[in-house]
Design a protein around this motif. Structure first.
Motif, PDB file in Angstrom:
ATOM      1  N   GLY A  19       5.840  -8.567  -6.221  1.00 45.48           N
ATOM      2  CA  GLY A  19       5.299  -8.140  -4.934  1.00 45.48           C
ATOM      3  C   GLY A  19       3.876  -7.620  -5.097  1.00 45.48           C
ATOM      4  N   THR A  20       2.987  -7.985  -4.167  1.00 45.67           N
ATOM      5  CA  THR A  20       1.594  -7.558  -4.228  1.00 45.67           C
ATOM      6  C   THR A  20       1.167  -7.014  -2.876  1.00 45.67           C
ATOM      7  N   LEU A  21       0.658  -5.802  -2.875  1.00 44.39           N
ATOM      8  CA  LEU A  21       0.021  -5.203  -1.701  1.00 44.39           C
ATOM      9  C   LEU A  21      -1.480  -5.327  -1.892  1.00 44.39           C
ATOM     10  N   PHE A  22      -2.186  -5.873  -0.899  1.00 43.64           N
ATOM     11  CA  PHE A  22      -3.618  -6.081  -1.074  1.00 43.64           C
ATOM     12  C   PHE A  22      -4.314  -6.082   0.284  1.00 43.64           C
ATOM     13  N   GLY A  23      -5.602  -5.762   0.261  1.00 45.71           N
ATOM     14  CA  GLY A  23      -6.373  -5.772   1.495  1.00 45.71           C
ATOM     15  C   GLY A  23      -7.684  -5.032   1.334  1.00 45.71           C
ATOM     16  N   TYR A  24      -8.629  -5.310   2.250  1.00 44.34           N
ATOM     17  CA  TYR A  24      -9.870  -4.535   2.291  1.00 44.34           C
ATOM     18  C   TYR A  24      -9.534  -3.100   2.669  1.00 44.34           C
ATOM     19  N   ARG A  25     -10.292  -2.166   2.127  1.00 41.12           N
ATOM     20  CA  ARG A  25      -9.959  -0.747   2.297  1.00 41.12           C
ATOM     21  C   ARG A  25      -9.855  -0.330   3.760  1.00 41.12           C
ATOM     22  N   LYS A  26     -10.740  -0.861   4.618  1.00 39.59           N
ATOM     23  CA  LYS A  26     -10.714  -0.508   6.030  1.00 39.59           C
ATOM     24  C   LYS A  26     -10.076  -1.595   6.885  1.00 39.59           C
ATOM     25  N   GLY A  27      -9.394  -2.541   6.233  1.00 41.47           N
ATOM     26  CA  GLY A  27      -8.679  -3.584   6.950  1.00 41.47           C
ATOM     27  C   GLY A  27      -7.179  -3.416   6.775  1.00 41.47           C
ATOM     28  N   ARG A  28      -6.418  -4.265   7.433  1.00 46.01           N
ATOM     29  CA  ARG A  28      -4.963  -4.179   7.349  1.00 46.01           C
ATOM     30  C   ARG A  28      -4.477  -4.685   6.005  1.00 46.01           C
ATOM     31  N   VAL A  29      -3.483  -4.002   5.473  1.00 42.77           N
ATOM     32  CA  VAL A  29      -2.928  -4.362   4.173  1.00 42.77           C
ATOM     33  C   VAL A  29      -1.878  -5.460   4.351  1.00 42.77           C
ATOM     34  N   SER A  30      -1.802  -6.361   3.406  1.00 42.49           N
ATOM     35  CA  SER A  30      -0.818  -7.441   3.433  1.00 42.49           C
ATOM     36  C   SER A  30       0.121  -7.298   2.249  1.00 42.49           C
ATOM     37  N   PHE A  31       1.333  -7.818   2.415  1.00 43.61           N
ATOM     38  CA  PHE A  31       2.310  -7.835   1.333  1.00 43.61           C
ATOM     39  C   PHE A  31       2.684  -9.274   1.042  1.00 43.61           C
ATOM     40  N   SER A  32       2.605  -9.644  -0.226  1.00 45.17           N
ATOM     41  CA  SER A  32       2.951 -10.998  -0.659  1.00 45.17           C
ATOM     42  C   SER A  32       4.132 -10.919  -1.614  1.00 45.17           C
ATOM     43  N   MET A  33       5.100 -11.816  -1.441  1.00 45.32           N
ATOM     44  CA  MET A  33       6.254 -11.890  -2.344  1.00 45.32           C
ATOM     45  C   MET A  33       6.244 -13.252  -3.039  1.00 45.32           C
ATOM     46  N   GLN A  34       6.346 -13.232  -4.366  1.00 45.55           N
ATOM     47  CA  GLN A  34       6.369 -14.444  -5.161  1.00 45.55           C
ATOM     48  C   GLN A  34       7.568 -14.428  -6.092  1.00 45.55           C
ATOM     49  N   VAL A  47      -5.083   3.913   4.385  1.00 48.87           N
ATOM     50  CA  VAL A  47      -4.016   4.801   4.866  1.00 48.87           C
ATOM     51  C   VAL A  47      -2.783   4.671   3.971  1.00 48.87           C
ATOM     52  N   LEU A  48      -2.446   3.438   3.594  1.00 50.68           N
ATOM     53  CA  LEU A  48      -1.303   3.242   2.703  1.00 50.68           C
ATOM     54  C   LEU A  48      -1.567   3.860   1.335  1.00 50.68           C
ATOM     55  N   GLN A  49      -2.810   3.815   0.868  1.00 52.02           N
ATOM     56  CA  GLN A  49      -3.154   4.452  -0.394  1.00 52.02           C
ATOM     57  C   GLN A  49      -2.848   5.949  -0.355  1.00 52.02           C
ATOM     58  N   LYS A  50      -3.187   6.586   0.770  1.00 53.24           N
ATOM     59  CA  LYS A  50      -2.915   8.024   0.905  1.00 53.24           C
ATOM     60  C   LYS A  50      -1.420   8.290   0.914  1.00 53.24           C
ATOM     61  N   GLU A  51      -0.652   7.424   1.590  1.00 53.39           N
ATOM     62  CA  GLU A  51       0.802   7.599   1.622  1.00 53.39           C
ATOM     63  C   GLU A  51       1.389   7.459   0.221  1.00 53.39           C
ATOM     64  N   LEU A  52       0.892   6.469  -0.528  1.00 51.88           N
ATOM     65  CA  LEU A  52       1.408   6.256  -1.883  1.00 51.88           C
ATOM     66  C   LEU A  52       1.037   7.404  -2.812  1.00 51.88           C
ATOM     67  N   SER A  53      -0.105   8.034  -2.570  1.00 51.63           N
ATOM     68  CA  SER A  53      -0.513   9.153  -3.424  1.00 51.63           C
ATOM     69  C   SER A  53       0.438  10.333  -3.284  1.00 51.63           C
ATOM     70  N   ALA A  54       1.197  10.383  -2.166  1.00 57.94           N
ATOM     71  CA  ALA A  54       2.184  11.444  -1.979  1.00 57.94           C
ATOM     72  C   ALA A  54       3.433  11.205  -2.822  1.00 57.94           C
ATOM     73  N   GLY A  55       3.602   9.960  -3.317  1.00 58.00           N
ATOM     74  CA  GLY A  55       4.679   9.705  -4.270  1.00 58.00           C
ATOM     75  C   GLY A  55       5.841   8.879  -3.768  1.00 58.00           C
ATOM     76  N   MET A  56       6.076   8.804  -2.450  1.00 61.12           N
ATOM     77  CA  MET A  56       7.230   8.059  -1.948  1.00 61.12           C
ATOM     78  C   MET A  56       6.890   7.415  -0.614  1.00 61.12           C
ATOM     79  N   VAL A  57       7.133   6.117  -0.519  1.00 61.44           N
ATOM     80  CA  VAL A  57       6.867   5.387   0.717  1.00 61.44           C
ATOM     81  C   VAL A  57       8.067   4.508   1.035  1.00 61.44           C
TER      82      VAL A  57
END
Length: 250
Positions: free
Chosen positions: A92-107, A126-136
């Protein structure tokens, strides 16, 4: 000019899939597009399903025998803090421009074409900040159709209502992999797990644009035709963020 190499940092950092940004000249050109060498996912699982259906249809013709004891039904979910593997492992890959919407890819694995690409209803930073809290916990919900005959596979649903840690964020959309998506997957083909940044398309997002990414192995647990869960698997001894993605049809 050599090919751009992804800068990889540990997934356990405070900013879970970002690294220090490097400056780019104002007139920098977009990164070159890499020839896509990704292959189609294997068809082994589909073959097994077909064989199982044949055996099931045969055994349905046998008389029903009531067993002496009942086998307990295993729970479809897994407890928090799950680290083992009880389903099929995918990339699984989460990726995106910092100020754009994040996408999730499954391979199926990093060398395969994506079997699922979902644009989430959340900006990457925003997702980066959520992940920095430890649980999403990300929940993607869609509605069942009245006619079961028209019901598609769960991962083929086009639109989802997205919740992150219990809060509604909006609508996530499944899409076909774009040229840029495939370029990201191609560059990361040698990366099985990690986080970092890739050079972005300067024409689309400015000269200093970078694509943040986080890649990991996920345990894919299929509870039923209407529920699947993806649990991110962290390396042993790694106290990085916990991420689960729930796909539910209700």
């Amino acid at each position: 000019m050599g090919e751009p190499r992804p800068r990889i940092s540990a997934a356990s950092t405070d900013d879970s899939f970002s690294t220090q940004t490097s400056s780019t000249p104002p007139l920098a050109q977009p990164p070159p597009r890499h020839p896509v060498s990704l292959v189609q996912p294997s068809q082994k699982k589909k073959t097994k399903v077909k064989v199982f259906r044949v055996f099931r249809s045969v055994f349905r013709s046998f008389p029903i025998i009531t067993p002496v004891c009942k086998i307990p039904v295993l729970p479809t979910g897994l407890p928090d803090g799950h680290r083992g593997s009880s389903g099929s492992k995918v990339t699984g890959t989460l990726f995106g421009y910092r100020k754009g919407r994040v996408s999730f890819s499954m391979q199926e694995n990093p060398r395969c074409l994506p079997s699922l690409v979902v644009e989430l209803a959340m900006q990457t930073n925003v997702l980066q900040k959520e992940l920095s809290a430890g649980m999403v916990r990300i929940a993607l919900e869609c509605e069942k159709k009245a006619d079961k005959a028209e019901r598609v596979r769960l991962v083929e649903e086009p639109v989802w209502t997205m919740y992150c840690n219990g809060k509604k964020n909006g609508y996530a959309v499944k899409r076909e992999a774009t040229e840029e998506d495939l370029n990201v997957m191609e560059v990361l083909k040698a990366v099985s797990m990690g986080a970092g940044v890739l050079p972005g398309n300067s024409d689309a997002d400015g000269p200093d644009a970078e694509i943040a990414y986080m890649r990991a192995h996920f345990d894919r647990v299929v509870g039923s035709r209407d529920s699947e869960t993806l649990y991110m698997l962290s390396p042993e001894g790694n106290n990085g963020p916990e991420l689960s993605i729930f796909l539910v049809r209700i």
